[in-house]
Design a protein around this motif. Sequence first.
Motif, short mmCIF file in Angstrom:
data_model
loop_
_atom_site.label_atom_id
_atom_site.label_comp_id
_atom_site.label_asym_id
_atom_site.label_seq_id
_atom_site.Cartn_x
_atom_site.Cartn_y
_atom_site.Cartn_z
N LEU A 163 78.02 23.17 83.59
CA LEU A 163 78.04 21.81 83.04
C LEU A 163 78.93 20.90 83.85
N GLY A 164 79.99 21.46 84.41
CA GLY A 164 80.90 20.66 85.22
C GLY A 164 82.29 21.27 85.24
N ARG A 165 83.19 20.53 85.86
CA ARG A 165 84.58 20.92 85.94
C ARG A 165 85.38 19.95 85.09
N SER A 166 86.45 20.46 84.50
CA SER A 166 87.24 19.63 83.60
C SER A 166 88.70 20.06 83.65
N VAL A 167 89.59 19.09 83.62
CA VAL A 167 91.01 19.39 83.50
C VAL A 167 91.25 19.78 82.05
N ALA A 168 91.85 20.95 81.86
CA ALA A 168 92.02 21.48 80.50
C ALA A 168 93.49 21.55 80.11
N SER A 169 93.74 21.18 78.87
CA SER A 169 95.07 21.32 78.30
C SER A 169 94.96 22.25 77.10
N LEU A 170 96.10 22.65 76.58
CA LEU A 170 96.13 23.50 75.39
C LEU A 170 95.67 22.71 74.19
#
Length: 156
Positions: free
Chosen positions: A77-84
């Motif tokens: 689907l894509g790349r995403s910056v992830a946080s908690l």
Amino acid sequence: MKPLFLLPLLVLAACSELPRLNAPSSEPAAGGAEATRPQARPAAPPAGARTAEAYDTTTAEERAEASAPQAAGERLLGRSVASLGDPARPGFWVETPLVSAPTQGRVVAPGGKSARVELIPIEGPASGGSRLSLAAMRLIGVPLTDLPTVEIYSGG
């Protein structure tokens, strides 16, 4: 004068309903067979939880299932910056603007470790960030304070 004493009580009573408003639906997600498979929900963390271990109530079996290899037919689907995400919300999930309906998928860390997760839609542009569950972050080996760029797949 008495009505003024009732106002704080009404506000507190309304606050007790907030967790239920944001609770995940027990309805099956629309989509393929993977999306309609019944999912057991891990227990909520204990009230006195203070550590990542205490908040992560997933079992060894659930972690083993979530770390299963890539499924056939997955789609990036894509790349995403992830946080908690919310550490008190149990299970393996990611809230992301990359989906428009709840479904099953997989998230892959920069180092290549992956976890099968429930993909939960949130408002925002596709370039917006995502929120990973504590259990998913621990499984893919990402420090809880990092902001990794993860790959998100549907169909896992």
